[in-house]
Scaffold this motif. Sequence first.
Motif, mmCIF file in Angstrom:
data_model
loop_
_atom_site.group_PDB
_atom_site.id
_atom_site.type_symbol
_atom_site.label_atom_id
_atom_site.label_comp_id
_atom_site.label_asym_id
_atom_site.label_seq_id
_atom_site.Cartn_x
_atom_site.Cartn_y
_atom_site.Cartn_z
ATOM 1 N N GLY A 103 68.552 -33.607 43.988
ATOM 2 C CA GLY A 103 68.314 -34.896 43.355
ATOM 3 C C GLY A 103 69.558 -35.691 43.060
ATOM 4 O O GLY A 103 69.482 -36.759 42.435
ATOM 5 N N ALA A 104 70.725 -35.204 43.528
ATOM 6 C CA ALA A 104 71.979 -35.913 43.246
ATOM 7 C C ALA A 104 72.116 -37.196 44.057
ATOM 8 O O ALA A 104 72.901 -38.070 43.706
ATOM 9 C CB ALA A 104 73.174 -34.991 43.514
ATOM 10 N N GLY A 105 71.373 -37.299 45.174
ATOM 11 C CA GLY A 105 71.437 -38.511 45.978
ATOM 12 C C GLY A 105 72.106 -38.354 47.325
ATOM 13 O O GLY A 105 72.350 -39.351 48.025
ATOM 14 N N LYS A 106 72.376 -37.124 47.733
ATOM 15 C CA LYS A 106 73.109 -36.893 48.988
ATOM 16 C C LYS A 106 72.344 -37.421 50.204
ATOM 17 O O LYS A 106 72.879 -38.184 51.008
ATOM 18 C CB LYS A 106 73.393 -35.395 49.150
ATOM 19 C CG LYS A 106 74.176 -34.767 47.999
ATOM 20 C CD LYS A 106 74.519 -33.326 48.261
ATOM 21 C CE LYS A 106 73.315 -32.410 48.404
ATOM 22 N NZ LYS A 106 72.504 -32.332 47.167
ATOM 23 N N THR A 107 71.095 -37.001 50.329
ATOM 24 C CA THR A 107 70.314 -37.419 51.494
ATOM 25 C C THR A 107 70.042 -38.915 51.468
ATOM 26 O O THR A 107 70.101 -39.585 52.509
ATOM 27 C CB THR A 107 68.985 -36.640 51.552
ATOM 28 O OG1 THR A 107 69.260 -35.233 51.637
ATOM 29 C CG2 THR A 107 68.154 -37.068 52.759
#
Length: 246
Positions: free
Chosen positions: A38-42
Motif C-alpha cells: 500500500g506504499a504506492g509502488k505499483t
Amino acid sequence: MNIRIENLKKSFGEKTAVDINEFTIRDGDMLGLVGNNGAGKTTLFRLILDLIKADEGQVAITLPANEQEPTGAPVVVNPALSEDWKTYTGAYIDEGFLIDFLTPEEYFQFIGKVNGMDKHAVEERLKDFEHFMNGEVLGQKKLIRNLSAGNKQKVGIISTLMNRPQLVILDEPFNFLDPSSQNNLKHLLKQHQQEIGATVLISSHNLAHTVDISNRIALLEHGVIIRDLPNSEGSARNELEAYFDQ
C-alpha cells in the motif's frame, strides 16, 4: 533516460496512493523502489507508464539523442501527450501484460515483431535467456495461461528485455522465482544496465535482492518518497533494515 516527476498526485477515493512533489530518476540509475504493502509502488509505476491518469502533476521523460539528431538536445516528453518514449521502454507489472492464449514461443515472436525483429533475431535473442529459462519455458507445448506462476514471470521479464530497452520497469520481478532464478535475474539486470547504460526501475519486497543490484533506493510510505538513499556497495542496507524493523 531521465525521468522527472513533478507535483504528481493520485488518489483512489479518500486514499492517497501517490503524492510526490519532485523527484528525478537519472539516466543510468538502477533504482530500487521499496515500501510496505500500500506504499504506492505499483501505482507510481503505472503513472510513469501512463497506464493510469494522474489527478495532478506530470511525469516527463528525456529521450536520448538519436541518429537523426545526434547533436540535438534530448527530447522531453510527457507520457500522457507523446508515444515516443514507448520505443525505448520495456515493462512488466503483472500477468495482465501477457497474452495468455499464446505459447511462450508465439508471444516472444509477437513481441519481437512489434519491436521490428524478425523470427531469426528473436530466436538469437532468446539464447541470452537460456539459463534463466532453465528448460522450463520453451518447448513445453503449453499456453502461457497453463504455465506455473514462476514461468509466467519469466516470460514477462524476458519480453521486457527482448529489444534491449533503455528504460526498464519491473514490479516485484523476484516474485514466484526460485532462488537460482532470482540470482540469475540479478545478473541479467546488472548486465543489461551495464551493456546498454539503461535506466532500470524495480520494486520489490525483497530487500536483499534490491540492495544487491540498486545503486539508489527510494523508500515510499503512503505514496510519499520519504528517503532517497545512495546505495554504494550496499550502504543503504542498515537504514532500510532499521526502518522495516520498527
